[in-house]
Motif scaffolding. Structure first.
Motif, PDB file in Angstrom:
ATOM      1  N   GLY A 259      47.518  24.968  34.606  1.00 58.10           N
ATOM      2  CA  GLY A 259      46.216  24.595  34.073  1.00 58.10           C
ATOM      3  C   GLY A 259      45.028  25.272  34.714  1.00 58.10           C
ATOM      4  O   GLY A 259      43.889  24.813  34.546  1.00 58.10           O
ATOM      5  N   PHE A 260      45.239  26.369  35.452  1.00 56.90           N
ATOM      6  CA  PHE A 260      44.123  27.100  36.049  1.00 56.90           C
ATOM      7  C   PHE A 260      43.605  28.127  35.041  1.00 56.90           C
ATOM      8  O   PHE A 260      44.366  28.916  34.496  1.00 56.90           O
ATOM      9  CB  PHE A 260      44.563  27.810  37.335  1.00 56.90           C
ATOM     10  N   GLU A 261      42.308  28.135  34.820  1.00 55.26           N
ATOM     11  CA  GLU A 261      41.722  29.073  33.870  1.00 55.26           C
ATOM     12  C   GLU A 261      41.529  30.452  34.489  1.00 55.26           C
ATOM     13  O   GLU A 261      41.492  31.456  33.779  1.00 55.26           O
ATOM     14  CB  GLU A 261      40.379  28.534  33.366  1.00 55.26           C
ATOM     15  N   HIS A 262      41.398  30.502  35.825  1.00 59.55           N
ATOM     16  CA  HIS A 262      41.147  31.771  36.503  1.00 59.55           C
ATOM     17  C   HIS A 262      42.164  31.946  37.626  1.00 59.55           C
ATOM     18  O   HIS A 262      42.263  31.105  38.521  1.00 59.55           O
ATOM     19  CB  HIS A 262      39.728  31.826  37.066  1.00 59.55           C
ATOM     20  N   ILE A 263      42.867  33.067  37.582  1.00 58.30           N
ATOM     21  CA  ILE A 263      43.900  33.322  38.579  1.00 58.30           C
ATOM     22  C   ILE A 263      43.302  33.501  39.976  1.00 58.30           C
ATOM     23  O   ILE A 263      43.937  33.175  40.981  1.00 58.30           O
ATOM     24  CB  ILE A 263      44.753  34.543  38.177  1.00 58.30           C
ATOM     25  N   THR A 264      42.068  33.991  40.055  1.00 58.55           N
ATOM     26  CA  THR A 264      41.436  34.178  41.367  1.00 58.55           C
ATOM     27  C   THR A 264      41.235  32.833  42.067  1.00 58.55           C
ATOM     28  O   THR A 264      41.417  32.724  43.280  1.00 58.55           O
ATOM     29  CB  THR A 264      40.094  34.904  41.229  1.00 58.55           C
ATOM     30  N   TYR A 265      40.855  31.797  41.299  1.00 53.97           N
ATOM     31  CA  TYR A 265      40.683  30.477  41.889  1.00 53.97           C
ATOM     32  C   TYR A 265      42.028  29.915  42.337  1.00 53.97           C
ATOM     33  O   TYR A 265      42.139  29.321  43.420  1.00 53.97           O
ATOM     34  CB  TYR A 265      40.027  29.522  40.890  1.00 53.97           C
ATOM     35  N   PHE A 266      43.060  30.111  41.513  1.00 59.64           N
ATOM     36  CA  PHE A 266      44.410  29.674  41.901  1.00 59.64           C
ATOM     37  C   PHE A 266      44.827  30.344  43.204  1.00 59.64           C
ATOM     38  O   PHE A 266      45.369  29.686  44.099  1.00 59.64           O
ATOM     39  CB  PHE A 266      45.400  29.998  40.787  1.00 59.64           C
ATOM     40  N   ASN A 267      44.581  31.642  43.336  1.00 61.26           N
ATOM     41  CA  ASN A 267      44.953  32.367  44.553  1.00 61.26           C
ATOM     42  C   ASN A 267      44.242  31.805  45.779  1.00 61.26           C
ATOM     43  O   ASN A 267      44.850  31.612  46.841  1.00 61.26           O
ATOM     44  CB  ASN A 267      44.623  33.856  44.402  1.00 61.26           C
ATOM     45  N   ARG A 268      42.928  31.543  45.635  1.00 61.45           N
ATOM     46  CA  ARG A 268      42.159  31.007  46.766  1.00 61.45           C
ATOM     47  C   ARG A 268      42.658  29.628  47.159  1.00 61.45           C
ATOM     48  O   ARG A 268      42.811  29.318  48.352  1.00 61.45           O
ATOM     49  CB  ARG A 268      40.668  30.959  46.423  1.00 61.45           C
TER      50      ARG A 268
END
Length: 287
Positions: A259-268
């Motif tokens: 459910g993450f819209e942005h992979i960069t936020y998931f990575n962080r």
């Protein structure tokens, strides 16, 4: 225990073996996506969990839940049976979320027989090494998952039955993690676990139990010692680790599946909670 509907036990076996150590079982800051059960045969060692040192004694069973940071210490001869188990990633919510388990229980004769039977049933499931840095995320661990999938159905039924019987010993003296809480918060926790693969907002949670946003946040923080957002993030990353353990997802697929819209936020977020990037974690799975 609470009269609220019980969770289903759904564990699969990763590893089982018998080990003999001589002052060589000394490992720090272990945090695995699977749970451990130890049965001590001879000698003495200790586990440090949540700043509490637990002395491991012969004739006792010890349980360490998944995602709990801990350390081992051993200064002499020490022998034990060990099993590593993981929960089905598709379960509604982890049994470790609902109950606080004792870290130590005395083993009865049947429990000892069950450990030995599980070991005899699965001669290929022993650890290739005892350093968790080498087996927590190794190809050997993935091989054991493949063995579990491919093993005869009758054996896996018996494996699961034994694991559940051993877990029942701990469950018999476990306590509700959130005792005497009203059912609204339990419904919120179940909602989070049921929708862990989607974005989840405070508004959705509050509306689900007919509370204001502020009331829900205060209630959740009082009972869970964390905010709903932090709890959701923690559970999403724990789910990601388990999914990476049991299947070959790309980082992008994993991000979208949770459910993450942005992979960069998931990575962080993954790095903040797990201590390393999802790419680094995935790379260690294939070592």
């Amino acid at each position: 225990m609470s009269s609220y509907p019980k969770n289903k036990l759904d564990f699969s076996l990763l590893n089982v073996g018998y080990a003999q150590h001589n002052a060589d079982w000394n490992f720090k800051d272990i945090r695995s996506p699977f749970a451990r059960i130890h049965y001590v045969c001879e000698g003495q060692a200790s586990i440090l969990v949540d700043k509490e040192r637990i002395i491991l004694r012969p004739g006792y069973l010890y349980l360490t839940p998944a995602h709990v940071q801990h350390s081992y210490s051993c200064n002499g001869a020490f022998s034990l049976y060990y099993i590593h188990i993981y929960e089905n990633p598709e379960i509604r919510s982890s049994i470790f979320d609902r109950y606080t388990f004792p870290k130590e229980i005395q083993a009865d004769e049947l429990a000892v027989d069950l450990m030995q039977r599980l070991h005899a049933l699965n001669p290929g499931r022993a650890l290739p090494m005892y350093d968790p840095r080498g087996y927590d995320h190794s190809a050997g661990l993935m091989k054991n998952i493949a063995m579990q999938v491919a093993s005869p159905f009758a054996r896996e039924v018996e494996n699961q039955a034994i694991v559940h019987l051993l877990m029942s010993r701990f469950l018999a003296v476990a306590i509700d993690s959130i005792p005497e809480v009203d059912k609204r918060l339990l419904r919120v926790i179940d909602y989070i676990n049921e929708h862990i693969h989607r974005p989840i907002s405070i508004e959705q949670l509050a509306g689900h139990v007919f509370l204001s946003n502020d009331h829900l946040i205060r209630l959740f923080k009082k009972q869970m010692n964390t905010t709903p957002v932090r709890y959701i993030n923690q559970k999403k990353i724990e789910k990601a680790q388990l999914m990476m353990l049991t299947d070959d997802y790309s980082i992008q697929e994993l991000s979208f599946a949770l459910g993450f819209e942005h992979i960069t936020y998931f990575n962080r977020l993954f790095k903040k909670i797990a201590g390393e990037t999802p790419t680094g974690y995935k790379r260690r799975l294939s070592i």
